[in-house]
Every structure is written in structure tokens, then in C-alpha cells.
Write an enzyme that holds these catalytic residues in place. Sequence first.
Site, PDB file in Angstrom:
ATOM      1  N   GLY A   1     -18.458 -97.334  36.418  1.00  0.00           N
ATOM      2  CA  GLY A   1     -18.480 -96.940  37.828  1.00  0.00           C
ATOM      3  C   GLY A   1     -18.926 -95.503  37.997  1.00  0.00           C
ATOM      4  N   ASP A   2     -18.488 -94.936  39.100  1.00  0.00           N
ATOM      5  CA  ASP A   2     -18.897 -93.560  39.424  1.00  0.00           C
ATOM      6  C   ASP A   2     -18.106 -92.493  38.672  1.00  0.00           C
ATOM      7  OD1 ASP A   2     -16.635 -94.517  40.953  1.00  0.00           O
ATOM      8  OD2 ASP A   2     -16.742 -92.653  42.109  1.00  0.00           O
TER       9      ASP A   2
ATOM     10  N   THR B   1     -13.163 -91.657  45.133  1.00  0.00           N
ATOM     11  CA  THR B   1     -12.407 -92.828  44.712  1.00  0.00           C
ATOM     12  C   THR B   1     -12.952 -94.016  45.481  1.00  0.00           C
ATOM     13  OG1 THR B   1     -10.186 -93.813  44.581  1.00  0.00           O
ATOM     14  CG2 THR B   1     -10.605 -92.368  46.449  1.00  0.00           C
ATOM     15  N   GLY B   2     -12.751 -95.192  44.935  1.00  0.00           N
ATOM     16  CA  GLY B   2     -13.228 -96.375  45.630  1.00  0.00           C
ATOM     17  C   GLY B   2     -14.342 -97.052  44.879  1.00  0.00           C
TER      18      GLY B   2
ATOM     19  N   THR C   1     -10.235 -92.977  35.307  1.00  0.00           N
ATOM     20  CA  THR C   1      -9.975 -94.313  35.858  1.00  0.00           C
ATOM     21  C   THR C   1     -10.120 -95.388  34.792  1.00  0.00           C
ATOM     22  OG1 THR C   1     -10.617 -95.822  37.662  1.00  0.00           O
ATOM     23  CG2 THR C   1     -12.402 -94.799  36.459  1.00  0.00           C
TER      24      THR C   1
ATOM     25  N   SER D   1      -4.536 -98.534  37.503  1.00  0.00           N
ATOM     26  CA  SER D   1      -5.943 -98.179  37.738  1.00  0.00           C
ATOM     27  C   SER D   1      -6.398 -96.982  36.916  1.00  0.00           C
ATOM     28  CB  SER D   1      -6.161 -97.885  39.225  1.00  0.00           C
ATOM     29  OG  SER D   1      -5.352 -96.813  39.628  1.00  0.00           O
TER      30      SER D   1
ATOM     31  N   GLY E   1     -17.212 -97.770  43.101  1.00  0.00           N
ATOM     32  CA  GLY E   1     -18.067 -96.847  42.365  1.00  0.00           C
ATOM     33  C   GLY E   1     -19.554 -97.071  42.553  1.00  0.00           C
TER      34      GLY E   1
ATOM     35  N   THR F   1      -8.674 -94.708  41.450  1.00  0.00           N
ATOM     36  CA  THR F   1      -9.044 -93.637  40.538  1.00  0.00           C
ATOM     37  C   THR F   1      -8.315 -92.343  40.889  1.00  0.00           C
ATOM     38  OG1 THR F   1     -11.235 -94.566  40.542  1.00  0.00           O
ATOM     39  CG2 THR F   1     -11.080 -92.258  39.886  1.00  0.00           C
TER      40      THR F   1
ATOM     41  N   ARG G   1     -19.392-102.595  32.318  1.00  0.00           N
ATOM     42  CA  ARG G   1     -19.592-101.996  33.652  1.00  0.00           C
ATOM     43  C   ARG G   1     -19.017-100.578  33.678  1.00  0.00           C
ATOM     44  NH1 ARG G   1     -16.179 -99.588  37.816  1.00  0.00           N
ATOM     45  NH2 ARG G   1     -17.283 -99.833  39.791  1.00  0.00           N
TER      46      ARG G   1
HETATM   47  N1  GLY Z   1     -14.234 -95.436  41.438  1.00  0.00           N
HETATM   48  C1  GLY Z   1     -13.921 -96.088  40.240  1.00  0.00           C
HETATM   49  C2  GLY Z   1     -14.818 -97.161  39.878  1.00  0.00           C
HETATM   50  O1  GLY Z   1     -15.481 -97.740  40.720  1.00  0.00           O
HETATM   51  O2  GLY Z   1     -14.880 -97.475  38.708  1.00  0.00           O
END
Ligand code: GLY
Length: 335
Positions: free
Chosen positions: A219-220, A240-241, A207, A87, A243, A189, A217
Amino acid sequence: MKRSDFLKVVTGVAAATAVVPSLANPFIKASSAKKTHEPLVPVSIATWRFGLQTTAEAMRILSNKGSALDATEAGVKICEADPNERSVGLGGRPDRDGHVTLDACCMDHLGNIGSVAGVEDVVHVSSLARAVMEKTPHVMLVGEGARQFAQEMGFPLQDLRVPASIAEWEKWKEKAEYSPVVNVENHDTIGQLSMDMAGQLAGMCTTSGMAFKMRGRIGDSPIIGAGLYVDGEVGAATATGHGEEVIRVVGSYRVVAEMEKGFSPQEACERAVRKIYDFFQRREAGIQDTQIGFIALNKRGEVGGYALRPGFQYAVARGEGEEPVLLDAPALLPT
Ligand code: GLY
């Protein structure tokens, strides 16, 4: 506290995981409100089990009077370089078209920020984000431009795929269905926060993002305020999680803003997770496949962690030369 006693307390916290948020955190002192001139205790905190290694490395540097930023970077780089982590960094899962694209950001106590997103062929995107922060007039570079900058800065370029990640992708293509599984599938992450012996805070988040994501794409994790936020006068938080859900509530900024209002790191993480839950309810959206976790560290060296559902763990190293311990974060939902 002796390590053996401390571990007993930690075990108690793990058992306290429940719908009702637990504030029993061994790192929150009853005397947290006092403003004395105590010696500053270095702290490093990181998401998930791999945080045990990364906080240990950070504490080694912090204990030698290294900066929070250097310590955090040295920590997350261990994870980025590990080909067995699916990851983060080398060996991260590819997108649905087979490209491994990495996201990262960093922030220091002064509000300096750097971020890269959708980067290919660079293992240490945390360092690349730091280079954006320190060596460009910008705060964010993406895709081919970020890769070109890496090349210009002398970062080695290499294929980030490893046989095991290619095999997972080949298997995924048989059905080509995106079906996340909470905690184990892809949202691990690494976010890491540190406070050095000068009391300065810094954080990094890195991540490979959601496994088999659509090409492009993001994420956060590379979004300052979502995946990471640091206010040197208040505290720091990282996520984490899932995003998309963290971005929706500007999650890490929200945690720091709650600490600025006076909430403890633990309470602040809980309030951010509840906000995510509220948004799900408002949208009447299915929550069953979602996991989110926040960790936070304030200026007094207190820490907290909270998740939407059980299973999220984080590592904490606190005190010169101290070994990290792994904590089970309490959760909003029972399963
Ligand atoms: N938290 C990582 C992602 O969603 O990319």
C-alpha cells in the site's frame, strides 16, 4: 488554554464534521502568520485512537529534549507491539494466504528516508525502516531481503500471528471475499509526526496493510511521498486509509506541497482529500467502500486532519508535558 477549556473547543470541532470543510481547529492560531522568535513548542500528532498512547509517549521524550525521530519511533513502537491491534505490527491481519506482512517508512527533517515493505516475522518494522535509512546506502528493502537485513541487524524474528488474527483469517476464508468496511475493517495504519524543541520534524508510518490482501500487495505506507512526507523547512504529513488511492495522488507529498504554497495544515489535508475525490469522479469509480485520512503538522507547530468521510480520528499532544487529546477530523462526504 486550560485543559477543560481546550476540551470544550475540541468537542466543538467534532460537532463541526460536515461536507463543507471546517477550518475550526484549536491548534491553528489566528497569529499563525507571524514570524517571531517564540520558544519552540514540541508537538506530536498521530492517526486514530491508538495515537493517544503513541503521542503521549512521544511527548514524554520530546519534553526531555529528545529528537523528533526518536520520539516518533518510540510512539509507533507501542502500537506495533500491541497484539490486540489488527492493523499494525504483532497481531496484524494476514494476507489472503495467511502471511502477516508489514510495511513501514520514516523520514527526517533533512530528507533522510528509509522504508521496508512486505516484511515477515519482524514486529518493529518502523525501527527496521530507520535502520535502512541510517545503516545502508539504500532507501527501501522489501520482502525476504528486508527480513534478512533485520536478522543481520539483530532484530528478533517471531511469528506475527496471534490466535485472534488467525481466527479472523479462518473465518474470512469461508467466503474469501474482500469487502472493506469503512473505518473499522482494516485501514487504521498508524502515521505519526513530531516536532522537537529544536524545531526539527520527523515522521513514521507503519501498518500490516489491507486485511487479506493479495500476497505481495504493497500500500501507501512504505512509499515515501504517499504514506509519509517530511520537508524540514515546511512541514510533514502522513496518510491512513485505502493505500491505492493515496498512492494515486502521491498524497502526503501533496499535503506538504500545499503547505509550501502557504495553505495551513488543515487546508492542505482538505485539498489532498478533494484531489482523491476528483480522481474517483474522473474514473467514475465507486467510492462507497473507501476511506482516506490525512494529518499534517507545519513548522509553526500547527496541525490539521481531514478525511473523505466521517469517523477518522487523530491524536494531538502539544506542549511540554501536555496530555494528548483526540480530535474528530472533519470530512468531505456526509457519511
Ligand atoms: N494505508 C495502508 C494500506 O493501504 O496499506
